[in-house]
Motif scaffolding. Structure first.
Motif, short mmCIF file in Angstrom:
data_model
loop_
_atom_site.label_atom_id
_atom_site.label_comp_id
_atom_site.label_asym_id
_atom_site.label_seq_id
_atom_site.Cartn_x
_atom_site.Cartn_y
_atom_site.Cartn_z
N ALA A 1 0.98 -1.28 -0.05
CA ALA A 1 -0.01 0.01 0.08
C ALA A 1 0.96 1.33 -0.03
O ALA A 1 0.67 2.28 -0.68
CB ALA A 1 -0.95 0.08 1.16
N VAL A 2 1.91 1.27 0.83
CA VAL A 2 2.79 2.40 0.80
C VAL A 2 3.50 2.60 -0.41
O VAL A 2 3.69 3.91 -1.10
CB VAL A 2 3.80 2.35 1.95
N GLU A 3 3.88 1.45 -0.97
CA GLU A 3 4.87 1.64 -2.20
C GLU A 3 4.02 2.17 -3.37
O GLU A 3 4.57 2.78 -4.14
CB GLU A 3 5.35 0.14 -2.58
N PHE A 4 2.61 1.92 -3.45
CA PHE A 4 1.70 2.63 -4.27
C PHE A 4 1.45 3.90 -4.13
O PHE A 4 1.42 4.63 -5.09
CB PHE A 4 0.47 1.40 -4.55
N GLY A 5 1.30 4.32 -3.06
CA GLY A 5 1.19 5.55 -2.68
C GLY A 5 2.43 6.46 -3.16
O GLY A 5 2.25 7.54 -3.69
N LEU A 6 3.62 5.90 -2.90
CA LEU A 6 4.77 6.82 -3.05
C LEU A 6 5.03 6.70 -4.60
O LEU A 6 5.66 7.52 -5.18
CB LEU A 6 6.00 6.24 -2.71
N ALA A 7 4.76 5.55 -5.41
CA ALA A 7 4.72 5.54 -6.74
C ALA A 7 3.84 6.30 -7.50
O ALA A 7 3.88 6.76 -8.68
CB ALA A 7 4.87 4.22 -7.36
N ASN A 8 2.54 6.77 -6.88
CA ASN A 8 1.44 7.33 -7.59
C ASN A 8 1.01 8.68 -6.69
O ASN A 8 -0.22 8.57 -6.20
CB ASN A 8 0.31 6.41 -7.85
N PRO A 9 1.81 9.59 -6.28
CA PRO A 9 1.62 10.54 -5.06
C PRO A 9 0.31 11.30 -5.38
O PRO A 9 -0.57 11.33 -4.43
CB PRO A 9 2.99 11.35 -5.21
N ALA A 10 0.16 11.81 -6.71
CA ALA A 10 -1.21 12.63 -7.12
C ALA A 10 -2.23 11.80 -7.01
O ALA A 10 -3.35 12.21 -6.53
CB ALA A 10 -0.92 13.22 -8.34
N LEU A 11 -2.10 10.68 -7.72
CA LEU A 11 -3.44 9.82 -7.64
C LEU A 11 -3.83 9.18 -6.37
O LEU A 11 -5.18 9.32 -5.91
CB LEU A 11 -3.14 8.44 -8.38
N TYR A 12 -2.84 8.83 -5.47
CA TYR A 12 -3.01 8.43 -4.06
C TYR A 12 -3.66 9.51 -3.25
O TYR A 12 -4.53 9.23 -2.58
CB TYR A 12 -1.59 8.08 -3.52
N THR A 13 -3.36 10.67 -3.32
CA THR A 13 -3.88 11.92 -2.63
C THR A 13 -5.38 12.12 -3.15
O THR A 13 -6.20 12.51 -2.32
CB THR A 13 -2.95 13.20 -3.00
#
Length: 242
Positions: free
Chosen positions: A102-114
């Motif tokens: 979950a964290v890796e996905f967020g760091l790889a897709n910052p704008a999308l995750y936000t």
């Protein structure tokens, strides 16, 4: 919210509409990743997708409807990356792996995750709910094995809060201050808060859990005497099945 398609549309028309919708969502997601949320205007998305701006309103209702669709696209993308083992050899390592993913996905897709986690309405997303079912399965296996320190709902809240907090904190830091130890420490704090060092249940399944609870029953004072006797009878019956 996207408007429903007209009832008299043919299959070919519906397929073409869905292809256009997907193209617009991918164009919006690309703009979001490259230039940030402010760049996702209906005009810019229309140009990037090769459609007329009115098509976006027909497909999504308004810009907020488009952003909801992009968030759903993100949840679907994240869901596709999840690895599900229905019987992991080590349920705590499985918990760590899920948190890391979950964290890796967020760091790889910052704008999308936000976008995905910054809008309350996105929690009604079907893909988000499907992902939640995977997490609930992980927590249920921990609980059944006697590894869970807290209630299942609280465990889920802690896992979500620490993963989202880790991503958003990392993204808010200047690059020179981004120390991987921060992520490891937050993950291990989550594991400590949610699980115990030794399983309370030695034997997997309802019978083992019943025996463990039966052994601890005399020490608890929450229930009245008659309630303890009734619970003891139920636990004895469950334990006997094992």
């Amino acid at each position: 919210m996207a408007p429903p398609p007209p009832a008299d549309e043919s299959d070919a028309t519906l397929a073409g509409r869905e292809q256009t919708r997907h193209r617009v969502i991918e164009a919006a997601a690309g703009l979001l990743a490259r230039e940030g949320r402010d760049a996702v205007t209906t005009r810019a998305v229309a140009v990037a997708a090769g459609v007329q701006a009115p098509a976006i309103y027909r497909l999504f209702g308004d810009k907020e409807g488009l952003l909801e669709a992009v968030a759903e696209y993100g949840f679907t993308k994240f869901l596709a990356s999840k690895r599900v083992d229905p019987d992991p050899p080590d349920p705590i390592e499985d918990l760590r792996a899920g948190w890391d993913l979950a964290v890796e996905f967020g760091l790889a897709n910052p704008a999308l995750y936000t976008l995905m986690y910054g809008e309350p309405s996105t929690f009604a997303s079907p893909a988000f709910q499907a992902g939640m079912e995977i997490l609930k399965g992980r927590i249920r296996r921990l609980a059944a094995g006697g590894w869970l320190r807290v209630g299942e709902e609280l465990a889920i809240a802690i896992i979500h809060a620490t993963a989202r907090g880790a991503v958003l904190t990392w993204l808010s830091l200047p690059e020179e201050r981004r120390d991987p130890v921060l992520l490891t420490t937050l993950r291990e704090s989550m594991v400590t808060a949610v699980t115990v060092l030794e399983p309370a249940v030695r034997d997997a399944g309802p019978a083992g859990a019943a025996r463990a609870l039966r052994a601890a029953l005399p020490e608890q004072t929450t229930l009245s005497g008659p309630e303890r006797e009734l619970l003891k009878e139920w636990l004895d019956r469950l334990a006997a099945d094992g």
